[in-house]
Design an enzyme around this catalytic site. Structure first.
Site, mmCIF file in Angstrom:
data_model
loop_
_atom_site.group_PDB
_atom_site.id
_atom_site.type_symbol
_atom_site.label_atom_id
_atom_site.label_comp_id
_atom_site.label_asym_id
_atom_site.label_seq_id
_atom_site.Cartn_x
_atom_site.Cartn_y
_atom_site.Cartn_z
ATOM 1 N N SER A 211 12.061 8.962 19.336
ATOM 2 C CA SER A 211 12.489 8.392 17.901
ATOM 3 C C SER A 211 13.888 8.231 17.959
ATOM 4 O O SER A 211 14.631 7.813 18.789
ATOM 5 C CB SER A 211 11.859 9.152 16.913
ATOM 6 O OG SER A 211 12.247 8.458 15.598
ATOM 7 N N ASP B 10 3.996 0.332 15.159
ATOM 8 C CA ASP B 10 5.097 1.181 14.500
ATOM 9 C C ASP B 10 5.626 0.953 13.081
ATOM 10 O O ASP B 10 6.447 0.239 13.233
ATOM 11 C CB ASP B 10 6.123 1.564 15.642
ATOM 12 C CG ASP B 10 7.121 2.844 15.373
ATOM 13 O OD1 ASP B 10 7.301 3.352 14.094
ATOM 14 O OD2 ASP B 10 7.685 3.337 16.526
ATOM 15 N N HIS C 67 4.103 5.444 14.953
ATOM 16 C CA HIS C 67 5.389 5.973 15.440
ATOM 17 C C HIS C 67 5.047 7.613 16.011
ATOM 18 O O HIS C 67 4.540 8.539 15.207
ATOM 19 C CB HIS C 67 6.209 6.183 14.010
ATOM 20 C CG HIS C 67 7.635 6.676 14.562
ATOM 21 N ND1 HIS C 67 8.456 5.925 15.109
ATOM 22 C CD2 HIS C 67 8.238 7.930 14.194
ATOM 23 C CE1 HIS C 67 9.767 6.412 15.507
ATOM 24 N NE2 HIS C 67 9.430 7.708 15.001
#
Length: 321
Positions: A139, A266, A294
């Site tokens: 991320s 996502d 995600h």
């Protein structure tokens, strides 16, 4: 060959469900050895959580966590558990103020801080001068890592890398996270820890130039970046921070084997913002499955497991050992 990902039939309810569900799964226990080392400003210490291999010269897997993550995030525990099983070294590096260590620096951390990424890898390369150094970023940490790799090119301090669920196009990611269910789900979750840290800094007398009333009234991540992340780190505003910190423009310059995984569903980055083969170098492998959410990628029969992601990443690293 990398293992194919297909979401379980019982978990095809969309990107939000596939993102949130991993947080309710039972996770492996990992025993770390913690060291507190200086950050690049020399004003504070940050936590490095180590797993030591039986053999000194075994490869080293480094993890850069996501926003407000730590060595106990679900992806960290599953990865490091598997690293230990392979009898490799593992390291989870924490950013300023993360992992339970109070930040004393005038800086915090942000998506584009490739200089801090380089500093951390320099510390580890000095410690492991002869070992293979494999780096995974998740991320926010994935965007930071990818930006560093693109900027460093053939001087990058890694032998191979994996970038997971990174918001590589930060302007587009910001738009996605400011809308509808995404804003209702994720902004409160992150602000729950971001705002108390900022409040603590206010009590310490840091950043007197900030508009604290506006900051503490933030109801979205863009508000927080506008009133904290951008001014603290020298950006004009949130939009400037997103534009200058995005890794996507430099992906074509990466010179080490790099795997970039983004699910098409996502919630943090719309599929039209994902990099294409024409936008990356020949050293980059793109994998963009339809599902996964995600940093989700749950697999197996109910209740599922999180083994697909670490298996895939470690397979990629093994192929480049």
């Amino acid at each position: 060959m990398l293992p194919h990902y297909a979401a379980p039939i019982w978990l095809k309810g969309g990107g939000h469900l596939q993102t949130i569900y991993p947080k309710v799964l039972a996770l492996p226990s990992v025993c770390y050895r913690r060291e507190l080392l200086s950050d690049s400003t020399q004003e504070t210490v940050v936590a490095y959580d180590f797993i030591d291999a039986p053999q000194t010269h075994a490869p080293v897997v480094v993890l850069f966590h996501g926003l407000e993550g730590s060595s106990h995030s679900h992806y960290a525990l599953t990865l490091m558990h598997m690293v230990k099983q392979k009898q490799w070294h593992g390291v989870v590096v924490h950013y300023r103020g993360c992992g339970g260590v109070v930040n004393q620096s005038h800086k915090a951390y942000h998506s584009g801080d490739s200089l801090e990424c380089e500093w951390m890898l320099q510390q580890l390369r000095q410690r492991y001068p002869e070992q293979k150094l494999y780096v995974m970023g998740v991320s926010l940490g994935g965007n930071m890592l990818a930006k560093y790799l693109g900027e460093a090119q053939n001087l990058a301090l890694a032998d191979a890398a994996a970038v997971i669920s990174a918001p590589l196009d930060l302007p587009m990611a910001s738009v996605a996270l400011e809308k509808g269910l995404s804003k209702k789900l994720y902004a409160p979750y992150f602000l729950r820890s971001l705002l108390p840290k900022a409040t603590q800094e206010r009590h310490q007398g840091k950043h007197p130039h900030l508009h604290w009333d506006h900051l503490l009234a933030s109801n979205g991540l863009k508000d927080f970046d506008q009133h904290y992340t951008a001014p603290v780190h020298g950006f004009d505003n949130a939009d400037s921070y997103y534009r200058l910190s995005s890794a996507k423009p430099v992906l074509r310059h990466i010179q080490i084997p790099t795997l970039i995984i983004n699910a098409q569903n996502d919630p943090f980055l719309p599929p039209e913002a994902l990099p294409t083969a024409a936008e990356v170098s020949a050293c980059v492998t793109l994998y963009q499955p339809d599902h996964g959410g995600h940093v989700g990628f749950v697999s197996g029969p109910f209740p599922g497991n999180l083994q697909w992601l670490p298996q895939t990443v470690l397979t990629f690293f093994s192929e480049h050992a």
